[in-house]
Design a protein around this motif. Structure first.
Motif, short mmCIF file in Angstrom:
data_model
loop_
_atom_site.label_atom_id
_atom_site.label_comp_id
_atom_site.label_asym_id
_atom_site.label_seq_id
_atom_site.Cartn_x
_atom_site.Cartn_y
_atom_site.Cartn_z
N UNK A 46 0.86 -1.25 0.10
CA UNK A 46 0.20 0.10 0.18
C UNK A 46 0.71 1.33 0.15
N UNK A 47 1.92 1.20 0.68
CA UNK A 47 2.78 2.34 0.91
C UNK A 47 3.29 2.93 -0.58
N UNK A 48 3.74 1.55 -1.31
CA UNK A 48 4.40 1.88 -2.38
C UNK A 48 3.40 2.49 -3.57
N UNK A 49 2.28 1.76 -3.34
CA UNK A 49 1.29 2.04 -4.30
C UNK A 49 0.89 3.61 -4.25
N UNK A 50 0.73 3.92 -2.94
CA UNK A 50 0.36 5.47 -2.75
C UNK A 50 1.41 6.52 -3.28
N UNK A 51 2.53 5.76 -2.73
CA UNK A 51 3.53 6.71 -3.05
C UNK A 51 3.97 7.05 -4.49
N UNK A 52 4.04 5.88 -5.32
CA UNK A 52 4.13 5.90 -6.74
C UNK A 52 2.84 6.85 -7.28
N UNK A 53 1.48 6.77 -6.87
CA UNK A 53 0.74 7.37 -7.53
C UNK A 53 0.84 8.85 -7.21
N UNK A 54 1.24 9.23 -5.86
CA UNK A 54 1.19 10.61 -5.48
C UNK A 54 2.53 11.23 -6.34
N UNK A 55 3.46 10.38 -6.38
CA UNK A 55 4.45 11.34 -7.33
C UNK A 55 4.26 11.40 -8.69
N UNK A 56 3.56 10.53 -9.05
CA UNK A 56 2.98 10.57 -10.73
C UNK A 56 1.98 11.86 -10.65
N UNK A 57 1.20 12.14 -9.85
CA UNK A 57 0.43 13.41 -9.87
C UNK A 57 1.34 14.68 -9.59
N UNK A 58 2.14 14.66 -8.58
CA UNK A 58 3.08 15.91 -8.16
C UNK A 58 3.72 16.21 -9.27
N UNK A 59 4.62 15.23 -9.97
CA UNK A 59 5.37 15.55 -11.09
C UNK A 59 4.70 15.92 -12.26
N UNK A 60 3.26 15.63 -12.48
CA UNK A 60 2.41 16.22 -13.50
C UNK A 60 2.28 17.56 -13.22
N UNK A 61 2.03 17.90 -11.93
CA UNK A 61 1.59 19.32 -11.57
C UNK A 61 3.09 20.26 -11.69
N UNK A 62 4.01 19.59 -11.39
CA UNK A 62 5.42 20.50 -11.54
C UNK A 62 5.71 20.66 -13.25
N UNK A 63 5.35 19.68 -13.91
CA UNK A 63 5.51 19.81 -15.33
C UNK A 63 4.51 20.89 -15.85
N UNK A 64 3.38 20.98 -15.38
CA UNK A 64 2.32 21.92 -15.81
C UNK A 64 2.63 23.49 -15.13
N UNK A 65 3.60 23.34 -14.24
CA UNK A 65 4.03 24.54 -13.59
C UNK A 65 5.25 25.36 -14.43
N UNK A 66 5.83 24.42 -15.25
CA UNK A 66 7.01 25.07 -16.00
C UNK A 66 6.54 26.40 -16.88
N UNK A 67 5.71 26.15 -17.49
CA UNK A 67 5.32 27.39 -18.44
C UNK A 67 4.98 28.68 -17.70
#
Lengths: 227, 314
Positions: A46-67
């Motif tokens: 569960x820890x790994x599932x939640x962490x990898x999911x959360x980092x996917x979302x965070x990195x997506x938002x960071x990518x969208x913050x570049x512009x």
């Protein structure tokens, strides 16, 4: 110093990229080491599932913050980090999905297909990941050249839908405490809202500009402005 | 503080069984401490705690399972107790703020002899038994927990439920000064059972686990344990028990009625609207295992629900 910040040399960009790569690897390293040391809590899957999911979302938002960051800080070289950030979002998303296939379903394809069809939060999560595949495949200079900048950009705008699906996936799976998905939603709303606002600004600017009527043009001029 | 120097622990209080069960952890911790050059006491707090809070004597129960028990550390660090935070580790971090003495439990409503019990009287109400039960969470994980407690029926009999009493409501402790103020669920958290479910010999009030006083994060000083229902039915840190004629409201049912019914019996055939209930991950295991009807207690409890459509009464 501030010149270096505005216009880093090729070497400096290389060093920054290496550092960002290192940072993006940290969550994965932490999970792998934690797994080996048995320090991921009572339910490590569960820890790994939640962490990898959360980092996917965070990195997506960071990518969208570049512009937006680029626009408001003038640090135009930030765009050179965007591909790596996006690809890391995809990698964490694939890891998240892989853990689900393996440790949730043990590759029982019938059960997996049922899950994807029957459970809305899995449906949108799966959709988001599938939409990321073409973006990952075209995240290289050759693809941009082959497709042409305009078509490439049109394709990559699907990242907006991906981020919305990703946040929905999170929202729909929590039991009662929506605080975390609410935070992700608020950040995403700001990032998407900025783009809508820029579009509106551009529309107004074009409407305000005097029509470019050449003396030789006699007929009615149809102006094309963004909707 | 329960951490004592080794010299403070009488050897007689450390039972051989404990040491045996715990030998691996004990040796590891003791060994690590020695390597680190520290004193032996790093390895001792668990045993010091055991000595300070041991419950005895304990009768064994025919209802106990012989399945291997979930590690004490997992049972006490992986908890849903939303008043203390929604991460599984939050309750273990925050619940020590809760004072469990003095503590009283009001038993009231449709009772001939309503009464307020002091917790220390409750502990003497009936012989304490060890009940090793499977615990199945609605989130599709499970544990095996050696609870210490006594049948809820022993308490209810003391207050003489009236003929009109058909349901039992459990009200739990809520103190905004030490618990979350966010309205994640309706506070205080409430749960409920039908009277026959409450009187069933499997239903217990637990006051301990692993032979020791219940840690706060597990619902100290007294909690309900209903092993054939999803874990959230087993209300923690109970302050009042009320007998009703009508079915009482329950916290999760109020929060999401289409997902959490009043009965919430473990049932592999009735999925949660958002995920499957057909299998579960036993904490400490990698592979999932099939979920059993009524969490494996069908033989004892299936008759309670004869003729009921369990899809409707989920």
């Amino acid at each position: 110093m501030s010149r270096a910040l505005q216009h880093p040399s090729a070497d400096q960009i290389g060093a920054i990229k290496a550092f960002v790569f290192f940072l993006c690897m940290l969550p994965a390293a932490q999970l792998i080491l934690g797994w080996r040391a048995d320090s991921l809590g009572a339910n490590p899957v569960e820890t790994i599932t939640h962490a990898t999911g959360a980092w996917t979302l965070r990195l997506l938002l960071i990518t969208l913050a570049v512009t937006p960051l680029r626009r408001y800080t003038g640090l135009h070289w930030l765009v050179r980090l965007r591909r790596m950030l996006g690809l890391f979002a995809f990698a964490y998303g694939m890891a998240h999905f892989g853990i689900y296939l393996w440790l949730d379903h043990f590759f029982d394809w019938q059960a997996i297909a049922n899950d994807i069809l029957k459970r809305p939060y899995i449906t949108v999560g799966f959709a988001a990941l599938m939409l990321m595949v073409p973006l990952a495949l075209t995240s290289n200079a050759a693809a941009i050249k082959r497709m042409g900048g305009r078509r490439w950009q049109a394709l990559h705008r699907s990242v907006y839908a991906i981020a919305v699906f990703g946040v929905l996936h999170y929202w729909w799976l929590v039991k009662a405490d929506i605080l975390q998905p609410l935070i992700y939603s608020a950040v995403l709303a700001v990032l998407l809202g900025l783009r809508a606002w820029w579009r509106e600004l551009e529309r107004r600017r074009q409407l305000a500009a005097p029509p470019p009527v050449a003396p030789s043009l006699k007929g009615k001029v149809i102006r094309i402005v963004p909707k | 503080m329960l951490i004592k120097r080794p010299a403070d622990i009488p050897a007689s209080e450390i039972t051989p069984r404990d040491l045996f069960d715990d030998r691996r952890r004990f040796l590891q911790q003791a060994g690590a401490s020695l390597i680190a050059g520290a004193a032996l006491w790093h390895g001792v707090p668990d045993n010091a705690r055991a000595a300070a809070t041991r419950l005895s004597p304990l009768a064994s129960s025919p209802f106990s399972t012989t399945e291997s028990q979930t590690a004490y550390k997992s049972v006490t660090t992986y908890n849903n107790f939303y008043e203390f935070g929604t991460d599984k580790e939050d309750p273990a971090r925050n619940a020590d703020k809760m004072a469990v003495r003095p503590w009283t439990v009001r038993v009231e409503g449709l009772a001939g002899k309503p009464r307020t019990f002091d917790i220390d009287d409750l502990l003497k109400l009936a012989p304490l038994e060890e009940r090793i039960y499977r615990l199945r969470c609605v989130e599709a994980w499970s544990m095996v927990v050696p609870w210490v407690g006594f049948p809820l029926s022993a308490l209810l009999k003391q207050v003489d439920p009236l003929g009109s009493a058909k349901y039992v409501e459990f009200v739990t402790h809520y103190d905004a000064s030490i618990m979350t103020r966010r309205q994640i669920l309706n506070w205080p958290y409430t749960e409920g059972l039908r009277l026959d479910e409450a009187m069933h010999p499997l239903t217990i009030l637990a006051v301990g686990l692993y032979g020791e006083v219940l840690p706060n994060q597990n619902g100290a000083p007294v909690r309900l344990v209903v092993p054939w229902k999803y874990g959230f039915k087993s209300a923690k840190s109970i302050v009042a028990i009320r007998l009703h004629e009508k079915q009482p409201a329950t916290a999760w049912n109020q929060s999401a009625p289409q997902e959490y019914g009043f009965y919430s019996n473990v049932n592999p055939e009735v999925d949660h609207p958002r995920w499957s209930q057909a299998s579960e991950r036993r904490i400490g295991e990698l592979r999932k295992r099939p979920t059993l009807m009524f969490n494996g207690y069908a033989e004892q409890v299936a008759s309670l629900y004869q003729g009921m459509d369990l899809r409707k009464h989920y």
